[in-house]
Design an enzyme around this catalytic site. Structure first.
Site, PDB file in Angstrom:
ATOM      1  N   HIS A 199       0.808  -1.216   0.000  1.00 34.93           N
ATOM      2  CA  HIS A 199       0.000   0.000   0.000  1.00 34.93           C
ATOM      3  C   HIS A 199       0.844   1.270   0.000  1.00 34.93           C
ATOM      4  CE1 HIS A 199      -3.641  -2.406   1.839  1.00 34.93           C
ATOM      5  NE2 HIS A 199      -3.170  -2.930   0.732  1.00 34.93           N
ATOM      6  N   GLY A 200       2.153   1.131  -0.232  1.00 32.98           N
ATOM      7  CA  GLY A 200       3.004   2.308  -0.355  1.00 32.98           C
ATOM      8  C   GLY A 200       3.659   2.739   0.934  1.00 32.98           C
TER       9      GLY A 200
END
Ligand SMILES: *[C@@H]1O[C@H](CO)[C@@H](O)[C@H](O)[C@H]1NC(C)=O
Ligand SMILES: *[C@@H]1O[C@H](CO)[C@@H](O)[C@H](O)[C@H]1NC(C)=O
Ligand SMILES: *[C@@H]1O[C@H](CO)[C@@H](O)[C@H](O)[C@H]1NC(C)=O
Ligand SMILES: *[C@@H]1O[C@H](CO)[C@@H](O)[C@H](O)[C@H]1NC(C)=O
EC number: 3.2.1.15
Length: 399
Positions: free
Chosen positions: A243-244
């Site tokens: 998700h970064g």
């Protein structure tokens, strides 16, 4: 003759002194009864080796050695304060029990209250998360039971965490809480992209944290920076799937603290749901939280869903009641030399709040193009103030 003798003597004394100063001591877990058969629980042997090493008060490092082999290990807490510099050297593979209900206090391997700690050595931390993930209902249940973290650092100062491969954690892989002056380097962190809450590195209430040369692919954030995180330098991180690199979510609770002075440099995002993201809940708290002084520089996005995100009405699970106000002030965020591709319609999305508009958001040399099913990228701006410099592809909406 006498002078020469004294000279040689003093030279020998010097050498002996130097030796005494750099003397290290080894505490091999095998000598404490550890067995690398993959089944015997080794927690008692590891804890005894740790406590002897922790008590040793020589000048050098006290090394707890875990040689090659597979060691079953139940939950352990390695507590300080210790006398010498502690070196937890893992060459083997540590295997967690697969049953999440066999954990009593929460986490798997926990280091606490140590000043000067090195953990690493090329070994593997195998969390055996796959059966535990099925019991995770945190998406639906806000009081969900929290699953064990693979390696947790509480109140560690002057730490070096290096060269390990963490696989399939039940929950987050590495978590830092109340830590100061730490370097994390050469880590590989993997879990399937659909494994819930398996964040790579999570940081809260900590400062002076450096992360570099890390490769993370999991089912949640590659790196998450939470309440009270300050003075963080992140570089050479490969993130994907996941998700970064995220900041927040802040603003959900009273008593949270500011997040400040973060630099993310020379990182690559590959097929992630987000690239660089700042998120906060809508809420009306007693005090305003400040999220400020961030630089994202030299970042490559490969087929990322949401490359650049500021989201001030984030809500990860219901009830998502629209309050329309924020208690988080976001300011001084620079995005420099960000290039690559996004596979939805939006390249940069700044959704700030009306009562606390984002201030001084600067974009310099941004070049993001569509990939996958995307035909064209746009930017979204809501209550954001700042400036742009150099290339802006797609055109910026910041004024
Ligand atoms: C982190 O990096 C900064 C800048 O590169 C450096 O000054 C600092 O000493 C580093 N700290 C640690 C703990 O590695
Ligand atoms: C960091 O920069 C170097 C040199 O430009 C490059 O080879 C490397 O791939 C970069 N790392 C990441 C994770 O982007
Ligand atoms: C990037 O992601 C794609 C699929 O999303 C994968 O096939 C590829 O191996 C990844 N690249 C690297 C360097 O991991
Ligand atoms: C942000 O950086 C500026 C300039 O270096 C500094 O004056 C300010 O105190 C920082 N903001 C916060 C919230 O620490």
């Amino acid at each position: 003759m006498g002078a020469k003798f004294l000279f040689v003597l003093s030279l020998l004394v010097c050498i002996a002194e130097a030796h005494r100063q750099i003397q290290n001591k080894l505490f091999n877990v095998i000598n404490y009864g550890a067995r690398s058969d993959g089944n015997t629980d080794n927690s008692a042997a590891f804890l005894k080796a740790w406590s002897d090493a922790c008590r040793w008060s020589g000048k050098g490092k006290a090394t707890v050695l875990i040689p090659q082999g597979t060691y079953m290990l139940k939950e352990v807490v390695f507590s300080g304060p210790c006398n010498a510099w502690m070196n937890f050297h893992i060459e083997g593979l540590l295997k967690a029990p697969s049953d999440p209900y066999s954990f009593k206090n929460g986490d798997w391997i926990n280091f606490r209250y140590v000043n000067k700690l090195t953990v690493g050595g090329g070994g593997i931390l195998y969390g055996q998360g796959s059966s535990a993930w099925k019991t995770n209902d945190c998406k639906k249940n806000s009081n969900c039971r929290s699953l064990p973290i693979t390696m947790k650092f509480d109140f560690i100062t002057n730490g070096y965490v290096h060269d390990m491969h963490s696989i399939d954690s039940k929950q987050s892989h590495f978590v830092l809480f109340g830590c100061e002056n730490m370097l994390l380097r050469g880590l590989k962190i993997t879990a399937p992209k659909d494994s819930p809450n398996t964040d790579g590195i999570k940081i809260g209430m900590s400062k002076g944290i450096n992360i570099s040369s890390v490769n993370i692919g999991t089912g949640d954030d590659c790196i998450a920076m939470l309440s009270g995180t300050r003075n963080v330098r992140i570089s050479d991180v490969f993130c994907g799937p996941g998700h970064g690199i995220s900041v927040g979510s802040l603003g959900g609770n009273e008593g949270e603290e500011d997040i400040d002075d973060i630099v993310v440099k020379n990182c690559t995002f590959n097929g992630t749901s987000n690239g660089v993201r700042i998120k906060s809940w809508e809420s009306q708290l007693k005090k305003t939280l400040v999220v400020s002084n961030f630089t994202y520089e030299d970042i490559v996005m490969n087929n990322v869903q949401n490359p650049i995100v500021i989201d001030q009405d984030y809500c990860s699970h219901p009830p998502c009641i629209k309050k329309g106000v924020s208690s988080v002030q976001i300011s001084n965020v620079a995005y420099k030399n960000i290039r690559g591709s996004g596979n939805t319609k939006v390249a940069a999305s700044f959704e700030c709040s009306q009562n606390k508009p984002c201030q001084n958001i600067r974009m310099e040399n941004i070049n993001l193009w569509p990939s996958g099913h995307s035909k064209k990228l746009n930017n979204v701006c809501l209550f954001v103030k700042g400036a742009t410099y150099g290339t802006q592809n797609p055109p910026s909406c910041i004024k």
